[in-house]
Design a protein around this motif. Structure first.
Motif, short mmCIF file in Angstrom:
data_model
loop_
_atom_site.label_atom_id
_atom_site.label_comp_id
_atom_site.label_asym_id
_atom_site.label_seq_id
_atom_site.Cartn_x
_atom_site.Cartn_y
_atom_site.Cartn_z
N VAL A 1 13.53 -0.42 -15.72
CA VAL A 1 13.61 0.97 -15.27
C VAL A 1 12.56 1.82 -15.97
O VAL A 1 11.85 2.61 -15.34
CB VAL A 1 15.02 1.54 -15.52
CG1 VAL A 1 15.04 3.05 -15.26
CG2 VAL A 1 16.04 0.84 -14.64
N GLY A 2 12.44 1.65 -17.29
CA GLY A 2 11.45 2.42 -18.04
C GLY A 2 10.03 2.14 -17.59
O GLY A 2 9.23 3.08 -17.38
N VAL A 3 9.70 0.87 -17.39
CA VAL A 3 8.33 0.51 -16.99
C VAL A 3 8.04 1.02 -15.57
O VAL A 3 6.97 1.59 -15.32
CB VAL A 3 8.15 -1.02 -17.07
CG1 VAL A 3 6.80 -1.42 -16.47
CG2 VAL A 3 8.25 -1.49 -18.51
N THR A 4 8.98 0.83 -14.64
CA THR A 4 8.76 1.26 -13.26
C THR A 4 8.66 2.78 -13.16
O THR A 4 7.85 3.31 -12.39
CB THR A 4 9.90 0.75 -12.35
OG1 THR A 4 10.06 -0.66 -12.53
CG2 THR A 4 9.58 1.03 -10.90
N SER B 1 5.21 8.65 -7.99
CA SER B 1 5.55 9.13 -6.65
C SER B 1 7.02 8.87 -6.33
O SER B 1 7.67 9.70 -5.69
CB SER B 1 4.67 8.46 -5.60
OG SER B 1 4.77 7.05 -5.67
N LEU B 2 7.55 7.74 -6.80
CA LEU B 2 8.97 7.46 -6.57
C LEU B 2 9.83 8.27 -7.53
O LEU B 2 10.86 8.83 -7.13
CB LEU B 2 9.24 5.97 -6.76
CG LEU B 2 10.71 5.52 -6.60
CD1 LEU B 2 11.23 5.86 -5.22
CD2 LEU B 2 10.84 4.03 -6.87
N ARG B 3 9.42 8.39 -8.76
CA ARG B 3 10.20 9.13 -9.76
C ARG B 3 10.36 10.59 -9.37
O ARG B 3 11.41 11.18 -9.61
CB ARG B 3 9.52 9.03 -11.12
CG ARG B 3 10.33 9.65 -12.26
CD ARG B 3 9.61 9.52 -13.59
NE ARG B 3 8.45 10.40 -13.70
CZ ARG B 3 7.20 9.98 -13.78
NH1 ARG B 3 6.92 8.71 -13.78
NH2 ARG B 3 6.20 10.85 -13.87
N THR B 4 9.36 11.18 -8.76
CA THR B 4 9.40 12.61 -8.41
C THR B 4 9.84 12.86 -6.97
O THR B 4 9.82 14.00 -6.51
CB THR B 4 8.01 13.24 -8.63
OG1 THR B 4 7.04 12.55 -7.83
CG2 THR B 4 7.62 13.16 -10.10
N LEU B 5 10.22 11.80 -6.24
CA LEU B 5 10.63 11.95 -4.85
C LEU B 5 11.85 12.85 -4.75
O LEU B 5 12.85 12.64 -5.46
CB LEU B 5 10.94 10.58 -4.25
CG LEU B 5 11.42 10.56 -2.81
CD1 LEU B 5 10.29 10.97 -1.86
CD2 LEU B 5 11.94 9.16 -2.44
N GLN B 6 11.79 13.85 -3.89
CA GLN B 6 12.91 14.76 -3.73
C GLN B 6 13.80 14.39 -2.56
O GLN B 6 14.99 14.13 -2.71
CB GLN B 6 12.39 16.21 -3.53
CG GLN B 6 11.76 16.79 -4.79
CD GLN B 6 12.79 16.97 -5.90
OE1 GLN B 6 13.84 17.57 -5.72
NE2 GLN B 6 12.47 16.43 -7.07
N ARG B 7 13.21 14.34 -1.35
CA ARG B 7 13.98 14.03 -0.15
C ARG B 7 13.33 12.85 0.57
O ARG B 7 12.11 12.77 0.67
CB ARG B 7 14.04 15.22 0.81
CG ARG B 7 14.81 16.41 0.25
CD ARG B 7 14.71 17.60 1.22
NE ARG B 7 15.24 17.30 2.53
CZ ARG B 7 16.51 17.45 2.87
NH1 ARG B 7 17.38 17.92 1.99
NH2 ARG B 7 16.94 17.16 4.08
N HIS C 1 0.81 -1.22 0.00
CA HIS C 1 0.00 0.00 0.00
C HIS C 1 0.85 1.27 0.00
O HIS C 1 0.31 2.36 -0.14
CB HIS C 1 -0.95 0.01 1.20
CG HIS C 1 -2.06 -1.00 1.07
ND1 HIS C 1 -3.00 -1.20 2.06
CD2 HIS C 1 -2.38 -1.84 0.07
CE1 HIS C 1 -3.85 -2.14 1.68
NE2 HIS C 1 -3.49 -2.54 0.47
N ASN C 2 2.16 1.12 0.21
CA ASN C 2 3.05 2.28 0.19
C ASN C 2 3.74 2.32 -1.17
O ASN C 2 4.65 1.54 -1.45
CB ASN C 2 4.09 2.17 1.32
CG ASN C 2 4.89 3.45 1.49
OD1 ASN C 2 5.46 3.96 0.53
ND2 ASN C 2 4.95 3.96 2.71
N GLY D 1 7.59 0.68 -5.09
CA GLY D 1 8.31 1.02 -6.32
C GLY D 1 9.80 0.79 -6.19
O GLY D 1 10.44 0.25 -7.10
N ALA D 2 10.36 1.17 -5.04
CA ALA D 2 11.81 1.04 -4.85
C ALA D 2 12.24 -0.42 -4.83
O ALA D 2 13.22 -0.81 -5.49
CB ALA D 2 12.22 1.73 -3.56
#
Length: 410
Positions: free
Chosen positions: A393-396, A402-408, A223-224, A229-230
């Motif tokens: 990598v491309g598919v994920t 949310s993971l792709r745009t994670l900043q900190r 659910h997270n 994603g990671a």
């Protein structure tokens, strides 16, 4: 609490803890090189190298969810010491097989070795969530990232030192000496772990029964979206990008560098990872965390493609080193994410899920590499794995915004 790059190392129990992990990891790396070469000498078969990974992964995955539950309800140091004791017995058995009357058992081929690896896989299945859950009990929350980076640094140092040391010991002094060093290092790790103070368990979670507690850990991960994603990204990257299982064949028939060269090839990723870990200790990632994670996993895949094409020992060494640079960033980001976002009383179960995704995917990746090498050939299988990693990598990236745009991470 100091915020210096060495803050976590100022804590006594943490120093003993990572020193113990260093010794055990060094032993595991020595053992991996020696076992791989020994099995290859017995069988001369690429698939047999993949079966080493499968022999460890099956029991490790099989016990992981229950082991995660145990790590949340039983004192974690007790689990760790029992598991390391089991690993010590496994190392002693491998040594026994090389001494009289041990060689008698190897008349049936590599099966006795696979059996020992299977037992060690059970121990690893219980050890991994216990270690993951125990470490944050040794340092304050604000030092999680620093502690994880130092943990990775020591792990990579062992990865750097272990393979060439294993190759040198095996090449110059023989297999018995190599396995003796393996056993002594595990013993040193066990003694160091005894010196770490016991820590009380956090309050147990509210679910009733083993099954419900395990389900709660699974729900947290699935659910997270950031955590899922990671670990999904690393799962498939490691699964398809695992050329390490085939290194004995590259060392023997493609690069022609023998046992000692195999040790250096196995160490090359550790060189790159160690350098990157030391850099990140002093220069932690502060922004664009998600994008950096994706770029690094893609870089790992590209390194595997080029490694498969290389016929130069030094170019192959460089590419493996760069794969370690990229992999180190991924490991530290994922580890910090899991420690920071997971509740204390659920760390064992979440770590178990992560172990199924990531830890055992190394061994399953070894098996996949062996099968692919049998079907496609050694070089095409490594190239195929690298392309699959880049595709993942491309598919994920497309599925996990949310993971792709994670900043900190904080």
């Amino acid at each position: 609490m100091s915020t210096s790059p060495y803050a976590a190392l100022q804590i006594r129990d943490y120093r003993y803890f990572i020193s113990a992990r260093f010794c055990i990891t060094l032993a595991v790396q020595i053992q991996a090189v020696v076992v791989a070469w020994q099995v290859y000498e017995i069988t001369k078969d690429a698939l047999s190298l993949g079966l080493i990974g499968l022999a460890e992964a099956i029991p490790s995955i099989g016990v992981s969810l229950y082991a995660g539950h145990v790590a949340d309800v039983v004192q974690r140091k007790k689990i760790i010491t029992l598991c390391v004791t089991t690993l010590l017995l496994c190392s002693a058995l491998l040594l026994f097989f090389t001494l009289e009357p041990g060689p008698f058992f190897l008349r049936m081929g590599a099966m006795p070795i696979y059996t020992v690896i299977f037992i060690s896989g059970i121990a690893r299945g219980f050890l991994t969530p216990a270690v993951f859950a125990f470490m944050p009990q040794l340092v304050p929350r604000e030092l999680y990232s620093n502690a994880i980076t130092w943990n990775s640094t020591l792990w990579e140092t062992a990865s750097l030192s272990g393979p060439p040391l294993g190759g040198l010991l095996y090449g110059f002094f023989g297999i018995s000496v190599a396995y003796t060093a393996d056993a002594l290092l595990v013993l040193a790790g066990l003694l160091l772990m005894f010196m770490v103070d016991n820590k009380p368990l956090p309050a147990t979670s509210e679910e009733e029964g083993i099954v419900e507690k395990i389900k709660a850990g699974l729900r947290f991960v699935f659910h997270n979206k950031i955590v899922l994603g990671a670990i999904s990204l690393d799962l498939f990257a490691v699964l398809f990008g695992g050329a390490v299982a085939l290194l004995p064949i590259f060392a023997d028939t493609i690069l022609h560098v023998g046992k000692i060269g195999l040790g250096f090839l196995r160490a090359a990723p550790g060189v790159g990872a160690l350098l990157m870990a030391l850099y990140l200790v002093h220069n932690p990632i502060k922004k664009n965390t998600g994008a950096i994670l994706f770029y690094c996993v893609a870089g790992f895949g590209v390194c595997m493609i080029l490694f498969g094409l290389s016929t130069s020992f030094w170019l192959s060494m460089f590419l493996l080193m760069m794969s370690g640079v990229f992999d180190c960033v991924s490991v530290i980001i994922r580890g910090t994410l899991l420690q920071t976002l997971t509740p204390e009383n659920m760390k064992g179960r979440v770590s178990a899920v992560n172990h199924i995704f990531i830890g055992s995917s190394n061994e399953i990746g070894m098996f996949e590499s062996g099968v692919a090498a049998r079907l496609l050939g050694v070089v095409p299988s490594v190239i195929f794995g690298g392309f699959m990693t880049v595709a993942v990598v491309g598919v994920t990236s497309w599925l996990s915004k949310s993971l792709r745009t994670l900043q900190r991470i904080e």
